[in-house]
Design a protein around this motif. Structure first.
Motif, PDB file in Angstrom:
ATOM      1  N   VAL A  60     -18.249  28.376  47.778  1.00 28.12           N
ATOM      2  CA  VAL A  60     -18.360  27.690  49.069  1.00 28.12           C
ATOM      3  C   VAL A  60     -19.834  27.605  49.450  1.00 28.12           C
ATOM      4  CG1 VAL A  60     -17.703  27.694  51.505  1.00 28.12           C
ATOM      5  CG2 VAL A  60     -16.128  28.602  49.782  1.00 28.12           C
ATOM      6  N   ALA A  61     -20.294  26.380  49.693  1.00 31.28           N
ATOM      7  CA  ALA A  61     -21.685  26.153  50.101  1.00 31.28           C
ATOM      8  C   ALA A  61     -21.702  25.619  51.528  1.00 31.28           C
ATOM      9  CB  ALA A  61     -22.362  25.159  49.164  1.00 31.28           C
ATOM     10  N   VAL A  62     -22.564  26.205  52.362  1.00 34.20           N
ATOM     11  CA  VAL A  62     -22.704  25.772  53.751  1.00 34.20           C
ATOM     12  C   VAL A  62     -24.185  25.576  54.021  1.00 34.20           C
ATOM     13  CG1 VAL A  62     -22.216  26.285  56.172  1.00 34.20           C
ATOM     14  CG2 VAL A  62     -20.702  27.183  54.393  1.00 34.20           C
ATOM     15  N   GLY A  63     -24.565  24.344  54.363  1.00 35.02           N
ATOM     16  CA  GLY A  63     -25.982  24.118  54.615  1.00 35.02           C
ATOM     17  C   GLY A  63     -26.331  22.662  54.808  1.00 35.02           C
ATOM     18  N   ASN A  64     -27.603  22.348  54.584  1.00 38.24           N
ATOM     19  CA  ASN A  64     -28.078  20.990  54.837  1.00 38.24           C
ATOM     20  C   ASN A  64     -27.848  20.077  53.634  1.00 38.24           C
ATOM     21  OD1 ASN A  64     -30.075  21.747  53.015  1.00 38.24           O
ATOM     22  ND2 ASN A  64     -31.627  22.088  54.584  1.00 38.24           N
ATOM     23  N   ARG A  65     -28.358  18.856  53.743  1.00 33.14           N
ATOM     24  CA  ARG A  65     -28.143  17.863  52.686  1.00 33.14           C
ATOM     25  C   ARG A  65     -28.757  18.315  51.352  1.00 33.14           C
ATOM     26  NH1 ARG A  65     -27.138  12.223  52.693  1.00 33.14           N
ATOM     27  NH2 ARG A  65     -27.024  12.269  54.979  1.00 33.14           N
ATOM     28  N   ASP A  66     -29.901  18.987  51.414  1.00 33.15           N
ATOM     29  CA  ASP A  66     -30.552  19.459  50.189  1.00 33.15           C
ATOM     30  C   ASP A  66     -29.645  20.417  49.413  1.00 33.15           C
ATOM     31  OD1 ASP A  66     -32.795  17.988  50.704  1.00 33.15           O
ATOM     32  OD2 ASP A  66     -33.928  19.642  51.599  1.00 33.15           O
ATOM     33  N   LEU A  67     -28.968  21.317  50.148  1.00 33.45           N
ATOM     34  CA  LEU A  67     -28.067  22.260  49.487  1.00 33.45           C
ATOM     35  C   LEU A  67     -26.879  21.530  48.871  1.00 33.45           C
ATOM     36  CD1 LEU A  67     -27.474  25.230  48.847  1.00 33.45           C
ATOM     37  CD2 LEU A  67     -26.147  25.338  50.960  1.00 33.45           C
ATOM     38  N   MET A  68     -26.375  20.527  49.587  1.00 32.83           N
ATOM     39  CA  MET A  68     -25.254  19.763  49.052  1.00 32.83           C
ATOM     40  C   MET A  68     -25.652  19.056  47.755  1.00 32.83           C
ATOM     41  SD  MET A  68     -22.689  20.358  51.087  1.00 32.83           S
ATOM     42  CE  MET A  68     -23.396  22.014  51.289  1.00 32.83           C
ATOM     43  N   ASP A  69     -26.891  18.543  47.709  1.00 24.63           N
ATOM     44  CA  ASP A  69     -27.377  17.898  46.480  1.00 24.63           C
ATOM     45  C   ASP A  69     -27.417  18.903  45.330  1.00 24.63           C
ATOM     46  OD1 ASP A  69     -27.687  15.496  47.783  1.00 24.63           O
ATOM     47  OD2 ASP A  69     -29.822  15.767  48.193  1.00 24.63           O
ATOM     48  N   LYS A  70     -27.814  20.154  45.635  1.00 23.05           N
ATOM     49  CA  LYS A  70     -27.921  21.183  44.600  1.00 23.05           C
ATOM     50  C   LYS A  70     -26.564  21.533  43.998  1.00 23.05           C
ATOM     51  CE  LYS A  70     -32.100  23.405  46.398  1.00 23.05           C
ATOM     52  NZ  LYS A  70     -32.668  24.605  47.058  1.00 23.05           N
ATOM     53  N   VAL A  75     -22.721  13.721  50.351  1.00 21.62           N
ATOM     54  CA  VAL A  75     -22.714  13.778  51.814  1.00 21.62           C
ATOM     55  C   VAL A  75     -22.623  12.363  52.365  1.00 21.62           C
ATOM     56  CG1 VAL A  75     -23.950  14.525  53.874  1.00 21.62           C
ATOM     57  CG2 VAL A  75     -24.129  15.858  51.777  1.00 21.62           C
ATOM     58  N   GLU A  76     -21.614  12.136  53.210  1.00 21.45           N
ATOM     59  CA  GLU A  76     -21.507  10.845  53.867  1.00 21.45           C
ATOM     60  C   GLU A  76     -22.623  10.721  54.899  1.00 21.45           C
ATOM     61  OE1 GLU A  76     -19.390   8.593  52.945  1.00 21.45           O
ATOM     62  OE2 GLU A  76     -18.373   9.920  51.516  1.00 21.45           O
ATOM     63  N   VAL A  89     -26.555  20.060  61.779  1.00 18.67           N
ATOM     64  CA  VAL A  89     -25.372  19.779  60.969  1.00 18.67           C
ATOM     65  C   VAL A  89     -25.284  20.776  59.828  1.00 18.67           C
ATOM     66  CG1 VAL A  89     -24.186  18.079  59.534  1.00 18.67           C
ATOM     67  CG2 VAL A  89     -25.503  17.324  61.529  1.00 18.67           C
ATOM     68  N   ALA A  90     -24.151  21.470  59.748  1.00 18.91           N
ATOM     69  CA  ALA A  90     -23.891  22.400  58.640  1.00 18.91           C
ATOM     70  C   ALA A  90     -22.800  21.780  57.771  1.00 18.91           C
ATOM     71  CB  ALA A  90     -23.451  23.762  59.173  1.00 18.91           C
ATOM     72  N   ASN A  91     -23.191  21.236  56.623  1.00 21.74           N
ATOM     73  CA  ASN A  91     -22.230  20.638  55.700  1.00 21.74           C
ATOM     74  C   ASN A  91     -21.514  21.744  54.923  1.00 21.74           C
ATOM     75  OD1 ASN A  91     -23.070  17.760  56.098  1.00 21.74           O
ATOM     76  ND2 ASN A  91     -25.003  18.549  55.309  1.00 21.74           N
ATOM     77  N   VAL A  92     -20.254  21.500  54.580  1.00 22.31           N
ATOM     78  CA  VAL A  92     -19.450  22.504  53.873  1.00 22.31           C
ATOM     79  C   VAL A  92     -18.860  21.878  52.611  1.00 22.31           C
ATOM     80  CG1 VAL A  92     -17.543  24.147  54.045  1.00 22.31           C
ATOM     81  CG2 VAL A  92     -18.844  23.534  56.099  1.00 22.31           C
ATOM     82  N   ALA A  93     -19.101  22.542  51.469  1.00 23.81           N
ATOM     83  CA  ALA A  93     -18.550  22.074  50.193  1.00 23.81           C
ATOM     84  C   ALA A  93     -17.830  23.219  49.506  1.00 23.81           C
ATOM     85  CB  ALA A  93     -19.673  21.550  49.291  1.00 23.81           C
ATOM     86  N   VAL A  94     -16.709  22.899  48.859  1.00 29.07           N
ATOM     87  CA  VAL A  94     -15.943  23.886  48.089  1.00 29.07           C
ATOM     88  C   VAL A  94     -15.883  23.419  46.644  1.00 29.07           C
ATOM     89  CG1 VAL A  94     -13.723  25.038  47.786  1.00 29.07           C
ATOM     90  CG2 VAL A  94     -14.564  24.565  50.097  1.00 29.07           C
ATOM     91  N   ASP A  95     -16.383  24.262  45.740  1.00 26.92           N
ATOM     92  CA  ASP A  95     -16.441  23.929  44.309  1.00 26.92           C
ATOM     93  C   ASP A  95     -17.092  22.570  44.075  1.00 26.92           C
ATOM     94  OD1 ASP A  95     -15.320  26.314  43.508  1.00 26.92           O
ATOM     95  OD2 ASP A  95     -13.264  25.542  43.457  1.00 26.92           O
ATOM     96  N   GLY A  96     -18.167  22.313  44.809  1.00 26.67           N
ATOM     97  CA  GLY A  96     -18.942  21.093  44.592  1.00 26.67           C
ATOM     98  C   GLY A  96     -18.401  19.850  45.260  1.00 26.67           C
ATOM     99  N   SER A  97     -17.333  19.987  46.059  1.00 30.66           N
ATOM    100  CA  SER A  97     -16.755  18.827  46.750  1.00 30.66           C
ATOM    101  C   SER A  97     -16.894  19.012  48.253  1.00 30.66           C
ATOM    102  CB  SER A  97     -15.272  18.657  46.393  1.00 30.66           C
ATOM    103  OG  SER A  97     -15.127  18.395  45.016  1.00 30.66           O
ATOM    104  N   MET A  98     -17.450  18.020  48.908  1.00 27.38           N
ATOM    105  CA  MET A  98     -17.651  18.075  50.359  1.00 27.38           C
ATOM    106  C   MET A  98     -16.300  18.026  51.072  1.00 27.38           C
ATOM    107  SD  MET A  98     -20.253  17.665  52.667  1.00 27.38           S
ATOM    108  CE  MET A  98     -20.437  17.072  54.353  1.00 27.38           C
ATOM    109  N   ILE A  99     -16.070  18.989  51.993  1.00 22.76           N
ATOM    110  CA  ILE A  99     -14.807  18.975  52.740  1.00 22.76           C
ATOM    111  C   ILE A  99     -15.027  18.663  54.220  1.00 22.76           C
ATOM    112  CG2 ILE A  99     -13.726  20.597  51.143  1.00 22.76           C
ATOM    113  CD1 ILE A  99     -13.998  22.749  53.361  1.00 22.76           C
ATOM    114  N   GLY A 100     -16.275  18.607  54.651  1.00 22.92           N
ATOM    115  CA  GLY A 100     -16.546  18.269  56.049  1.00 22.92           C
ATOM    116  C   GLY A 100     -17.861  18.873  56.506  1.00 22.92           C
ATOM    117  N   SER A 101     -18.133  18.758  57.795  1.00 21.44           N
ATOM    118  CA  SER A 101     -19.366  19.321  58.350  1.00 21.44           C
ATOM    119  C   SER A 101     -19.117  19.804  59.769  1.00 21.44           C
ATOM    120  CB  SER A 101     -20.490  18.274  58.339  1.00 21.44           C
ATOM    121  OG  SER A 101     -20.136  17.142  59.104  1.00 21.44           O
TER     122      SER A 101
END
Length: 237
Positions: A60-70, A75-76, A89-101
């Motif tokens: 689970v990754a929680v952070g900005n757009r840069d973290l989502m890219d990593k 990110v929409e 904005v704190a974006n949330v991804a699970v196993d590399g897939s964005m689930i929301g923010s």
């Protein structure tokens, strides 16, 4: 979906002392999500970007757009109903897939505006805000508390570069912070002051002074006490 989003974010943020992390965890508790069954098994904090944690076998990754890219999450476009986007904005991804923010609004610390006013009355010539948040968010808070100089969207090394520039033009410089991103700046400044109640261990260990209850009103009190102590010492000499 909302519950899943908040639960994932809160579970990942449990290991962090960052104010945003604390806000997410407190919000989760407020809507009945305690996260007792989803403690992070592995945890790493990416300075200036967010956190990545292993929760129930998932990354689970929680952070900005840069973290989502990593982590490979798409990110929409971030939309905002306000005339100016002044929230974090704190974006949330699970196993590399964005689930929301999650969108977090900022409010000044209690006594922040009054503290700035008192520091100015004490003759502090330059007061600047150094923030990793969006420029609109940082400028909105600065406007509320009376700070005119704002440096926003800074990574830790960029924050240090701005501080170095300020130090080069000042006789003495104090830096006030509470996050892991602030630790290098707290060490570099002539005087590092950490907010202890919500501050990270790295910030507290790097500081010269720790305000244990996060009460900003103690900053001008400390300066007055230091000046009085110096005056007495000089009189004795």
């Amino acid at each position: 979906e909302h519950t899943e989003l908040v639960e994932a974010a809160a579970s990942a943020e449990m290991g962090s002392n960052h104010p945003i992390a604390s806000s997410i965890v407190e919000y989760a508790k407020g809507i009945g999500i305690e996260g007792d069954g989803a403690k992070p098994e592995g945890y790493s904090e990416i300075a200036g970007s967010g956190v990545i944690a292993s929760v129930n076998g998932k990354s689970v990754a929680v952070g900005n757009r840069d973290l989502m890219d990593k982590v490979g999450a798409k990110v929409e476009a971030e939309s905002c109903s306000e005339p100016v986007c002044s929230h974090t904005v704190a974006n949330v991804a699970v196993d590399g897939s964005m689930i929301g923010s999650l969108h977090l609004g900022d409010i000044p610390k209690e006594m922040a505006g009054e503290t700035i006013k008192q520091l100015q009355e004490l003759g502090i010539r330059r007061i600047a805000m150094l923030s990793g948040d969006k420029r609109a968010a940082a400028e909105a808070i600065a406007g509320l508390i009376g700070v005119e100089e704002v440096h926003a969207e800074l990574l830790p090394d960029e924050k240090m570069a701005v501080l170095e520039s300020i130090i080069s033009k000042a006789r003495k410089t104090a830096f006030v912070g509470d996050g892991v991103n602030d630790a290098p700046s707290l060490t570099r400044a002539d005087l590092g002051i950490a907010m202890g109640a919500l501050g990270s261990d790295a910030a507290i260990e790097s500081a010269d002074v720790v305000v244990m209850d996060d009460n900003l009103a103690k900053l001008p009190r400390a300066i007055k006490a230091a000046r009085l102590t110096r005056t007495i010492a000089m009189q004795n000499i």
